[in-house]
Design a protein around this motif. Structure first.
Motif, mmCIF file in Angstrom:
data_model
loop_
_atom_site.group_PDB
_atom_site.id
_atom_site.type_symbol
_atom_site.label_atom_id
_atom_site.label_comp_id
_atom_site.label_asym_id
_atom_site.label_seq_id
_atom_site.Cartn_x
_atom_site.Cartn_y
_atom_site.Cartn_z
ATOM 1 N N LEU A 128 0.848 -1.189 0.000
ATOM 2 C CA LEU A 128 0.000 0.000 0.000
ATOM 3 C C LEU A 128 0.885 1.241 0.000
ATOM 4 O O LEU A 128 1.746 1.379 0.872
ATOM 5 C CB LEU A 128 -0.908 0.019 1.239
ATOM 6 N N PRO A 129 0.737 2.143 -0.959
ATOM 7 C CA PRO A 129 1.569 3.352 -0.996
ATOM 8 C C PRO A 129 1.444 4.137 0.306
ATOM 9 O O PRO A 129 0.350 4.278 0.866
ATOM 10 C CB PRO A 129 0.990 4.145 -2.171
ATOM 11 N N GLN A 130 2.579 4.630 0.774
ATOM 12 C CA GLN A 130 2.619 5.378 2.032
ATOM 13 C C GLN A 130 2.984 6.831 1.747
ATOM 14 O O GLN A 130 4.093 7.124 1.297
ATOM 15 C CB GLN A 130 3.646 4.765 2.989
ATOM 16 N N ALA A 131 2.060 7.743 2.001
ATOM 17 C CA ALA A 131 2.331 9.161 1.788
ATOM 18 C C ALA A 131 3.475 9.618 2.686
ATOM 19 O O ALA A 131 3.515 9.281 3.874
ATOM 20 C CB ALA A 131 1.076 9.982 2.079
ATOM 21 N N GLY A 132 4.409 10.369 2.113
ATOM 22 C CA GLY A 132 5.505 10.920 2.888
ATOM 23 C C GLY A 132 6.652 9.975 3.116
ATOM 24 O O GLY A 132 7.597 10.297 3.835
ATOM 25 N N SER A 133 6.626 8.791 2.498
ATOM 26 C CA SER A 133 7.696 7.812 2.691
ATOM 27 C C SER A 133 7.804 6.927 1.454
ATOM 28 O O SER A 133 6.809 6.636 0.794
ATOM 29 C CB SER A 133 7.426 6.953 3.926
ATOM 30 N N TRP A 134 9.015 6.483 1.163
ATOM 31 C CA TRP A 134 9.200 5.567 0.034
ATOM 32 C C TRP A 134 8.795 4.158 0.405
ATOM 33 O O TRP A 134 8.519 3.329 -0.470
ATOM 34 C CB TRP A 134 10.667 5.554 -0.406
ATOM 35 N N TYR A 135 8.761 3.882 1.714
ATOM 36 C CA TYR A 135 8.532 2.506 2.173
ATOM 37 C C TYR A 135 7.029 2.252 2.323
ATOM 38 O O TYR A 135 6.365 2.877 3.162
ATOM 39 C CB TYR A 135 9.232 2.282 3.507
ATOM 40 N N PRO A 136 6.451 1.355 1.539
ATOM 41 C CA PRO A 136 5.009 1.121 1.576
ATOM 42 C C PRO A 136 4.601 0.236 2.750
ATOM 43 O O PRO A 136 5.433 -0.361 3.432
ATOM 44 C CB PRO A 136 4.746 0.412 0.244
ATOM 45 N N VAL A 137 3.287 0.157 2.944
ATOM 46 C CA VAL A 137 2.728 -0.733 3.961
ATOM 47 C C VAL A 137 2.633 -2.140 3.378
ATOM 48 O O VAL A 137 2.133 -2.329 2.267
ATOM 49 C CB VAL A 137 1.325 -0.264 4.396
ATOM 50 N N LEU A 138 3.102 -3.115 4.139
ATOM 51 C CA LEU A 138 3.054 -4.508 3.705
ATOM 52 C C LEU A 138 1.839 -5.178 4.328
ATOM 53 O O LEU A 138 1.683 -5.199 5.554
ATOM 54 C CB LEU A 138 4.339 -5.223 4.131
ATOM 55 N N THR A 139 0.986 -5.722 3.475
ATOM 56 C CA THR A 139 -0.216 -6.385 3.968
ATOM 57 C C THR A 139 -0.454 -7.669 3.190
ATOM 58 O O THR A 139 -0.149 -7.756 1.999
ATOM 59 C CB THR A 139 -1.450 -5.470 3.851
ATOM 60 N N PHE A 153 5.476 3.464 12.480
ATOM 61 C CA PHE A 153 4.266 2.711 12.828
ATOM 62 C C PHE A 153 3.037 3.608 12.727
ATOM 63 O O PHE A 153 2.017 3.226 12.149
ATOM 64 C CB PHE A 153 4.397 2.148 14.245
ATOM 65 N N ARG A 154 3.141 4.809 13.277
ATOM 66 C CA ARG A 154 1.987 5.714 13.274
ATOM 67 C C ARG A 154 1.613 6.141 11.862
ATOM 68 O O ARG A 154 0.418 6.214 11.527
ATOM 69 C CB ARG A 154 2.282 6.932 14.151
ATOM 70 N N MET A 155 2.609 6.437 11.048
ATOM 71 C CA MET A 155 2.323 6.815 9.661
ATOM 72 C C MET A 155 1.613 5.694 8.917
ATOM 73 O O MET A 155 0.582 5.910 8.253
ATOM 74 C CB MET A 155 3.631 7.161 8.938
ATOM 75 N N GLN A 156 2.154 4.494 9.034
ATOM 76 C CA GLN A 156 1.578 3.386 8.286
ATOM 77 C C GLN A 156 0.216 2.978 8.836
ATOM 78 O O GLN A 156 -0.667 2.556 8.076
ATOM 79 C CB GLN A 156 2.540 2.204 8.280
ATOM 80 N N LEU A 157 0.043 3.108 10.131
ATOM 81 C CA LEU A 157 -1.259 2.779 10.721
ATOM 82 C C LEU A 157 -2.350 3.653 10.121
ATOM 83 O O LEU A 157 -3.454 3.173 9.824
ATOM 84 C CB LEU A 157 -1.206 2.948 12.240
ATOM 85 N N GLU A 158 -2.086 4.938 9.934
ATOM 86 C CA GLU A 158 -3.096 5.826 9.367
ATOM 87 C C GLU A 158 -3.448 5.420 7.944
ATOM 88 O O GLU A 158 -4.609 5.518 7.530
ATOM 89 C CB GLU A 158 -2.612 7.272 9.407
ATOM 90 N N THR A 159 -2.458 4.951 7.195
ATOM 91 C CA THR A 159 -2.730 4.470 5.838
ATOM 92 C C THR A 159 -3.675 3.275 5.873
ATOM 93 O O THR A 159 -4.610 3.177 5.074
ATOM 94 C CB THR A 159 -1.418 4.079 5.137
ATOM 95 N N VAL A 160 -3.444 2.371 6.813
ATOM 96 C CA VAL A 160 -4.306 1.197 6.938
ATOM 97 C C VAL A 160 -5.711 1.597 7.391
ATOM 98 O O VAL A 160 -6.719 1.170 6.803
ATOM 99 C CB VAL A 160 -3.698 0.181 7.926
ATOM 100 N N LEU A 161 -5.785 2.424 8.428
ATOM 101 C CA LEU A 161 -7.091 2.778 8.978
ATOM 102 C C LEU A 161 -7.958 3.523 7.967
ATOM 103 O O LEU A 161 -9.194 3.429 8.020
ATOM 104 C CB LEU A 161 -6.920 3.622 10.243
#
Length: 245
Positions: A128-139, A153-161
């Motif tokens: 999942l693309p992560q705004a503000g970071s090159w490293y995406p969320v792995l799901t 963790f907090r950045m990626q959590l918001e992407t998931v939520l």
């Protein structure tokens, strides 16, 4: 069994040996509460594959969504990907999209074999693309493998939520002058008559506070909360309520 809500697994020797104080579990609890996704459990385990697999199996037996925190880097103790793959009965594969992202950030496109471990994931995983970071969320499925570093963790959590749906609960609180033993009978009656409403009782032992017990009443709908609160208040002696929130 109908699996609902979420479960969390906090992974890391550093947490269980007091080298690092976990911040991700409390933050996850707060955010899930705010978006209305019930949290079924939070478990802390060591960086051991078997421990993580066992925790995954427990989490997936009780919840629809599973969040992991930690253990997804390039070092020897980052074993979360392998453990999640084992728990799901899937092999670990190297994701071409992730390989490209890693190579694009490496000087001259040269990456060590250890660094390339970041591209490994359970088969079928999605980035999942992560705004503000090159490293995406792995799901993979409904499992979200989040980093242990609190900021990430907090950045990626918001992407998931942002992709999940919840139903925020309605909550009212009563602050009482009475002790728990004096209100237990009233709470018992209301809780028995209204099992769909969650009623909590929390004593306060600080003498500087103006109340002795805080009562919380919550439900997904407003009307049952109001009804339960009124029934509690009516069952208490006059003047027992300090205030309502």
């Amino acid at each position: 069994m109908n699996r609902t809500g979420a479960a969390a697994i906090i992974i890391g020797n550093e947490v269980l040996t007091a080298k690092v104080q976990d911040q991700n579990g409390p933050h996850l609890i707060k955010r899930l509460r705010e978006v209305g996704i019930p949290l079924r459990s939070v478990e802390m385990v060591l960086d051991e594959v078997d421990d993580i697999v066992d925790a995954m199996n427990r989490a997936r037996s009780r919840a629809r969504y599973v969040f992991t925190s930690g253990g997804i880097g390039p070092t020897h103790d980052d074993v979360t990907v392998r453990a999640v793959a084992l728990a799901l009965g899937r092999p670990v594969v190297r994701l071409p999209e992730m390989v490209s992202l890693i190579e694009a950030r490496a000087p001259g496109g040269r990456v060590t074999s250890e660094g390339m471990r970041l591209a490994d994931a359970p088969e079928g995983a999605v980035l999942l693309p992560q705004a503000g970071s090159w490293y995406p969320v792995l799901t993979v499925g409904d499992v979200y493998l989040l980093p242990g570093v609190p900021q990430l963790f907090r950045m990626q959590l918001e992407t998931v939520l942002s992709r999940l749906s919840g139903h925020p609960v309605v909550l009212q609180s009563l602050y009482l002058r009475l002790g728990e033993s004096e209100i237990a009978a009233v709470l018992d009656r209301v809780a028995l008559d209204m099992p769909h409403v969650a009623i909590g009782s929390y004593p306060e032992f600080d003498p500087s506070k103006d109340f002795r017990v805080k009562i919380t009443v919550e439900c997904a709908d407003t009307a049952p909360v109001h009804e339960a609160v009124e029934r509690i208040v009516q069952g208490l002696p006059t003047g027992a309520v300090v205030r309502r929130e």
